[in-house]
Design a protein around this motif. Sequence first.
Motif, PDB file in Angstrom:
ATOM      1  N   LYS A  53       0.841  -1.198   0.000  1.00 56.79           N
ATOM      2  CA  LYS A  53       0.000   0.000   0.000  1.00 56.79           C
ATOM      3  C   LYS A  53       0.875   1.246   0.000  1.00 56.79           C
ATOM      4  O   LYS A  53       2.000   1.237   0.495  1.00 56.79           O
ATOM      5  CB  LYS A  53      -0.897   0.034   1.244  1.00 56.79           C
ATOM      6  N   GLN A  54       0.314   2.323  -0.525  1.00 58.83           N
ATOM      7  CA  GLN A  54       0.951   3.632  -0.467  1.00 58.83           C
ATOM      8  C   GLN A  54       0.720   4.218   0.929  1.00 58.83           C
ATOM      9  O   GLN A  54      -0.085   3.703   1.707  1.00 58.83           O
ATOM     10  CB  GLN A  54       0.333   4.574  -1.513  1.00 58.83           C
ATOM     11  N   MET A  55       1.370   5.321   1.204  1.00 59.62           N
ATOM     12  CA  MET A  55       1.201   5.963   2.500  1.00 59.62           C
ATOM     13  C   MET A  55      -0.239   6.432   2.745  1.00 59.62           C
ATOM     14  O   MET A  55      -0.687   6.483   3.878  1.00 59.62           O
ATOM     15  CB  MET A  55       2.158   7.159   2.642  1.00 59.62           C
ATOM     16  N   ASP A  56      -0.967   6.744   1.665  1.00 58.38           N
ATOM     17  CA  ASP A  56      -2.358   7.191   1.823  1.00 58.38           C
ATOM     18  C   ASP A  56      -3.346   6.023   1.840  1.00 58.38           C
ATOM     19  O   ASP A  56      -4.546   6.219   1.699  1.00 58.38           O
ATOM     20  CB  ASP A  56      -2.733   8.199   0.731  1.00 58.38           C
ATOM     21  N   ASN A  57      -2.826   4.811   1.995  1.00 55.13           N
ATOM     22  CA  ASN A  57      -3.620   3.584   2.112  1.00 55.13           C
ATOM     23  C   ASN A  57      -4.182   3.070   0.789  1.00 55.13           C
ATOM     24  O   ASN A  57      -4.979   2.138   0.782  1.00 55.13           O
ATOM     25  CB  ASN A  57      -4.751   3.749   3.125  1.00 55.13           C
ATOM     26  N   THR A  58      -3.818   3.676  -0.340  1.00 51.63           N
ATOM     27  CA  THR A  58      -4.253   3.167  -1.634  1.00 51.63           C
ATOM     28  C   THR A  58      -3.296   2.055  -2.068  1.00 51.63           C
ATOM     29  O   THR A  58      -2.146   2.011  -1.629  1.00 51.63           O
ATOM     30  CB  THR A  58      -4.268   4.290  -2.698  1.00 51.63           C
ATOM     31  N   PRO A  59      -3.767   1.144  -2.932  1.00 48.45           N
ATOM     32  CA  PRO A  59      -2.890   0.057  -3.390  1.00 48.45           C
ATOM     33  C   PRO A  59      -1.684   0.599  -4.158  1.00 48.45           C
ATOM     34  O   PRO A  59      -1.806   1.569  -4.905  1.00 48.45           O
ATOM     35  CB  PRO A  59      -3.791  -0.758  -4.324  1.00 48.45           C
ATOM     36  N   SER A  60      -0.535  -0.041  -3.971  1.00 48.11           N
ATOM     37  CA  SER A  60       0.658   0.370  -4.710  1.00 48.11           C
ATOM     38  C   SER A  60       0.594  -0.205  -6.121  1.00 48.11           C
ATOM     39  O   SER A  60      -0.253  -1.044  -6.436  1.00 48.11           O
ATOM     40  CB  SER A  60       1.931  -0.071  -3.991  1.00 48.11           C
ATOM     41  N   GLU A  61       1.504   0.229  -6.974  1.00 52.47           N
ATOM     42  CA  GLU A  61       1.533  -0.220  -8.365  1.00 52.47           C
ATOM     43  C   GLU A  61       1.725  -1.728  -8.465  1.00 52.47           C
ATOM     44  O   GLU A  61       1.201  -2.370  -9.384  1.00 52.47           O
ATOM     45  CB  GLU A  61       2.648   0.497  -9.124  1.00 52.47           C
ATOM     46  N   SER A  62       2.472  -2.325  -7.557  1.00 50.79           N
ATOM     47  CA  SER A  62       2.738  -3.760  -7.640  1.00 50.79           C
ATOM     48  C   SER A  62       1.507  -4.610  -7.334  1.00 50.79           C
ATOM     49  O   SER A  62       1.494  -5.805  -7.610  1.00 50.79           O
ATOM     50  CB  SER A  62       3.902  -4.145  -6.728  1.00 50.79           C
ATOM     51  N   GLU A  63       0.461  -3.996  -6.806  1.00 48.86           N
ATOM     52  CA  GLU A  63      -0.777  -4.736  -6.544  1.00 48.86           C
ATOM     53  C   GLU A  63      -1.348  -5.303  -7.849  1.00 48.86           C
ATOM     54  O   GLU A  63      -1.964  -6.378  -7.851  1.00 48.86           O
ATOM     55  CB  GLU A  63      -1.807  -3.836  -5.847  1.00 48.86           C
ATOM     56  N   ALA A  64      -1.117  -4.620  -8.965  1.00 49.27           N
ATOM     57  CA  ALA A  64      -1.600  -5.109 -10.268  1.00 49.27           C
ATOM     58  C   ALA A  64      -0.968  -6.447 -10.629  1.00 49.27           C
ATOM     59  O   ALA A  64      -1.584  -7.276 -11.302  1.00 49.27           O
ATOM     60  CB  ALA A  64      -1.315  -4.079 -11.351  1.00 49.27           C
ATOM     61  N   LEU A  65       0.260  -6.700 -10.172  1.00 48.78           N
ATOM     62  CA  LEU A  65       0.927  -7.981 -10.415  1.00 48.78           C
ATOM     63  C   LEU A  65       0.411  -9.061  -9.465  1.00 48.78           C
ATOM     64  O   LEU A  65       0.390 -10.243  -9.818  1.00 48.78           O
ATOM     65  CB  LEU A  65       2.443  -7.840 -10.216  1.00 48.78           C
ATOM     66  N   ILE A  66       0.004  -8.649  -8.292  1.00 50.53           N
ATOM     67  CA  ILE A  66      -0.414  -9.604  -7.268  1.00 50.53           C
ATOM     68  C   ILE A  66      -1.825 -10.126  -7.522  1.00 50.53           C
ATOM     69  O   ILE A  66      -2.120 -11.286  -7.227  1.00 50.53           O
ATOM     70  CB  ILE A  66      -0.292  -8.967  -5.866  1.00 50.53           C
ATOM     71  N   LYS A  67      -2.697  -9.311  -8.091  1.00 52.53           N
ATOM     72  CA  LYS A  67      -4.100  -9.722  -8.320  1.00 52.53           C
ATOM     73  C   LYS A  67      -4.199 -11.035  -9.114  1.00 52.53           C
ATOM     74  O   LYS A  67      -4.895 -11.954  -8.674  1.00 52.53           O
ATOM     75  CB  LYS A  67      -4.877  -8.613  -9.030  1.00 52.53           C
ATOM     76  N   PRO A  68      -3.519 -11.170 -10.273  1.00 55.45           N
ATOM     77  CA  PRO A  68      -3.616 -12.444 -11.009  1.00 55.45           C
ATOM     78  C   PRO A  68      -3.027 -13.617 -10.216  1.00 55.45           C
ATOM     79  O   PRO A  68      -3.541 -14.737 -10.275  1.00 55.45           O
ATOM     80  CB  PRO A  68      -2.802 -12.201 -12.283  1.00 55.45           C
ATOM     81  N   PHE A  69      -1.977 -13.346  -9.448  1.00 53.46           N
ATOM     82  CA  PHE A  69      -1.384 -14.377  -8.593  1.00 53.46           C
ATOM     83  C   PHE A  69      -2.407 -14.858  -7.562  1.00 53.46           C
ATOM     84  O   PHE A  69      -2.584 -16.052  -7.352  1.00 53.46           O
ATOM     85  CB  PHE A  69      -0.128 -13.820  -7.914  1.00 53.46           C
ATOM     86  N   LEU A  70      -3.111 -13.919  -6.939  1.00 50.11           N
ATOM     87  CA  LEU A  70      -4.125 -14.271  -5.938  1.00 50.11           C
ATOM     88  C   LEU A  70      -5.251 -15.100  -6.535  1.00 50.11           C
ATOM     89  O   LEU A  70      -5.704 -16.071  -5.927  1.00 50.11           O
ATOM     90  CB  LEU A  70      -4.707 -13.010  -5.296  1.00 50.11           C
ATOM     91  N   GLU A  71      -5.685 -14.716  -7.727  1.00 48.18           N
ATOM     92  CA  GLU A  71      -6.755 -15.470  -8.385  1.00 48.18           C
ATOM     93  C   GLU A  71      -6.322 -16.910  -8.634  1.00 48.18           C
ATOM     94  O   GLU A  71      -7.085 -17.849  -8.401  1.00 48.18           O
ATOM     95  CB  GLU A  71      -7.148 -14.787  -9.693  1.00 48.18           C
ATOM     96  N   LYS A  72      -5.087 -17.073  -9.076  1.00 47.99           N
ATOM     97  CA  LYS A  72      -4.583 -18.417  -9.376  1.00 47.99           C
ATOM     98  C   LYS A  72      -4.378 -19.231  -8.101  1.00 47.99           C
ATOM     99  O   LYS A  72      -4.670 -20.430  -8.062  1.00 47.99           O
ATOM    100  CB  LYS A  72      -3.278 -18.317 -10.167  1.00 47.99           C
ATOM    101  N   ILE A  73      -3.893 -18.596  -7.051  1.00 46.47           N
ATOM    102  CA  ILE A  73      -3.639 -19.319  -5.800  1.00 46.47           C
ATOM    103  C   ILE A  73      -4.959 -19.790  -5.175  1.00 46.47           C
ATOM    104  O   ILE A  73      -5.048 -20.897  -4.671  1.00 46.47           O
ATOM    105  CB  ILE A  73      -2.783 -18.476  -4.826  1.00 46.47           C
ATOM    106  N   VAL A  74      -5.994 -18.961  -5.239  1.00 48.15           N
ATOM    107  CA  VAL A  74      -7.313 -19.335  -4.719  1.00 48.15           C
ATOM    108  C   VAL A  74      -7.869 -20.508  -5.533  1.00 48.15           C
ATOM    109  O   VAL A  74      -8.449 -21.441  -4.978  1.00 48.15           O
ATOM    110  CB  VAL A  74      -8.281 -18.126  -4.753  1.00 48.15           C
ATOM    111  N   GLN A  75      -7.658 -20.468  -6.836  1.00 50.24           N
ATOM    112  CA  GLN A  75      -8.146 -21.522  -7.721  1.00 50.24           C
ATOM    113  C   GLN A  75      -7.403 -22.842  -7.485  1.00 50.24           C
ATOM    114  O   GLN A  75      -8.015 -23.902  -7.426  1.00 50.24           O
ATOM    115  CB  GLN A  75      -7.955 -21.061  -9.173  1.00 50.24           C
TER     116      GLN A  75
END
Length: 136
Positions: free
Chosen positions: A59-81
């Motif tokens: 997360k960024q300091m203002d609590n918004t997702p950081s740029e690397s979150e875009a890489l993590i989303k597909p990983f999370l979908e695959k890990i849940v699957q």
Amino acid sequence: MGRILAIDYGAKRIGIAVTDELQLIASGLTTIPTPEIFDFLTGYLKEEKVSTIVVGEPKQMDNTPSESEALIKPFLEKIVQQFPDVKILRHDERFTSKMAFQTMLDSGLKKKQRRNKALVDEISATIILQSFMERI
């Protein structure tokens, strides 16, 4: 009760930490090249009982997702699957890399050892896991 496994996801490497079976102690386990993570997890989950996987949430300091979150989303979908029986949780990972580097300094590692980015990733995963355990 199964182990808790923590992941510090990166584009090149993934730091991994794990608890003991009683979920009392967080320890660094290894660092895996990112393309090999699912082979590693499949093998590890066959050998060890893991009840929860905690994935660092950048997360960024203002609590918004950081740029690397875009890489993590597909990983999370695959890990849940791939591992539907394992609970997948997120935990804030802000400052873990800086904390890992400071830990390396404090432990007296030589400059050459501190340049080992794989070790930084493993220590970061351990910090994520320890912080998660303190929260629950």
